[in-house]
Write a protein that holds these residues in place. Sequence first.
Motif, short mmCIF file in Angstrom:
data_model
loop_
_atom_site.label_atom_id
_atom_site.label_comp_id
_atom_site.label_asym_id
_atom_site.label_seq_id
_atom_site.Cartn_x
_atom_site.Cartn_y
_atom_site.Cartn_z
N TYR A 43 42.61 22.22 38.60
CA TYR A 43 41.89 21.88 37.36
C TYR A 43 40.95 20.70 37.60
O TYR A 43 39.83 20.69 37.10
CB TYR A 43 42.87 21.55 36.24
CG TYR A 43 43.49 22.77 35.57
CD1 TYR A 43 43.36 24.05 36.10
CD2 TYR A 43 44.21 22.63 34.40
CE1 TYR A 43 43.93 25.15 35.48
CE2 TYR A 43 44.78 23.73 33.77
CZ TYR A 43 44.64 24.98 34.32
OH TYR A 43 45.20 26.07 33.70
N TRP A 57 33.07 25.96 33.36
CA TRP A 57 34.51 26.08 33.27
C TRP A 57 35.03 25.07 32.26
O TRP A 57 34.45 23.99 32.10
CB TRP A 57 35.15 25.80 34.65
CG TRP A 57 36.64 25.86 34.64
CD1 TRP A 57 37.40 26.98 34.74
CD2 TRP A 57 37.55 24.77 34.50
NE1 TRP A 57 38.73 26.66 34.69
CE2 TRP A 57 38.84 25.29 34.54
CE3 TRP A 57 37.40 23.40 34.34
CZ2 TRP A 57 39.97 24.50 34.43
CZ3 TRP A 57 38.52 22.61 34.24
CH2 TRP A 57 39.79 23.15 34.29
N SER A 58 36.11 25.42 31.56
CA SER A 58 36.74 24.46 30.65
C SER A 58 38.25 24.64 30.68
O SER A 58 38.75 25.74 30.94
CB SER A 58 36.21 24.63 29.22
OG SER A 58 36.76 25.79 28.63
N ARG A 59 38.97 23.58 30.39
CA ARG A 59 40.43 23.64 30.34
C ARG A 59 40.92 24.55 29.22
O ARG A 59 42.03 25.07 29.28
CB ARG A 59 41.03 22.25 30.16
CG ARG A 59 40.92 21.40 31.39
CD ARG A 59 41.57 20.03 31.14
NE ARG A 59 41.29 19.13 32.23
CZ ARG A 59 42.11 18.94 33.26
NH1 ARG A 59 43.25 19.59 33.32
NH2 ARG A 59 41.80 18.12 34.23
N GLN A 60 40.10 24.72 28.18
CA GLN A 60 40.49 25.58 27.06
C GLN A 60 40.54 27.05 27.48
O GLN A 60 41.29 27.83 26.91
CB GLN A 60 39.52 25.41 25.88
CG GLN A 60 39.64 24.07 25.17
CD GLN A 60 39.04 22.92 25.95
OE1 GLN A 60 38.11 23.09 26.73
NE2 GLN A 60 39.59 21.72 25.77
N GLU A 61 39.72 27.42 28.45
CA GLU A 61 39.70 28.78 28.98
C GLU A 61 39.73 28.73 30.50
O GLU A 61 38.75 29.05 31.17
CB GLU A 61 38.45 29.52 28.52
CG GLU A 61 38.37 29.77 27.03
CD GLU A 61 37.13 30.56 26.67
OE1 GLU A 61 37.29 31.77 26.42
OE2 GLU A 61 36.04 29.97 26.65
N PRO A 62 40.87 28.33 31.08
CA PRO A 62 40.93 28.11 32.53
C PRO A 62 40.70 29.37 33.36
O PRO A 62 40.32 29.29 34.52
CB PRO A 62 42.33 27.55 32.75
CG PRO A 62 43.11 27.98 31.57
CD PRO A 62 42.14 28.07 30.42
N LYS A 64 38.39 31.51 32.84
CA LYS A 64 36.97 31.87 32.80
C LYS A 64 36.15 30.90 33.66
O LYS A 64 35.87 29.78 33.26
CB LYS A 64 36.47 31.85 31.36
CG LYS A 64 35.06 32.33 31.19
CD LYS A 64 34.66 32.32 29.74
CE LYS A 64 33.22 32.74 29.59
NZ LYS A 64 32.78 32.60 28.20
#
Length: 75
Positions: A43, A57-62, A64
């Motif tokens: 991450y 990329w985002s932690r909310q949709e790892p 994707k």
Amino acid sequence: PLSDIERKVLRIIINVSNYGRSPKMPTVPDLKWRTGRSERGIYRVLAGLNHKGYIEWSRQEPHKIVLLSQSSKNP
């Protein structure tokens, strides 16, 4: 500049998503397996690549990961 692990993860993303029998974007578990890093470590690397403009990329949709244009940046 990219750190060694950022460069390695970016190379994995490029190679897995563009080549092979069934090209697809690697998952976080794939990246963990290929790098030997923890999920938290992956991450961090993905967040760094996102911040530097190599991926979206985002932690909310790892799950994707979107590879941005390779023409302007070369690891």
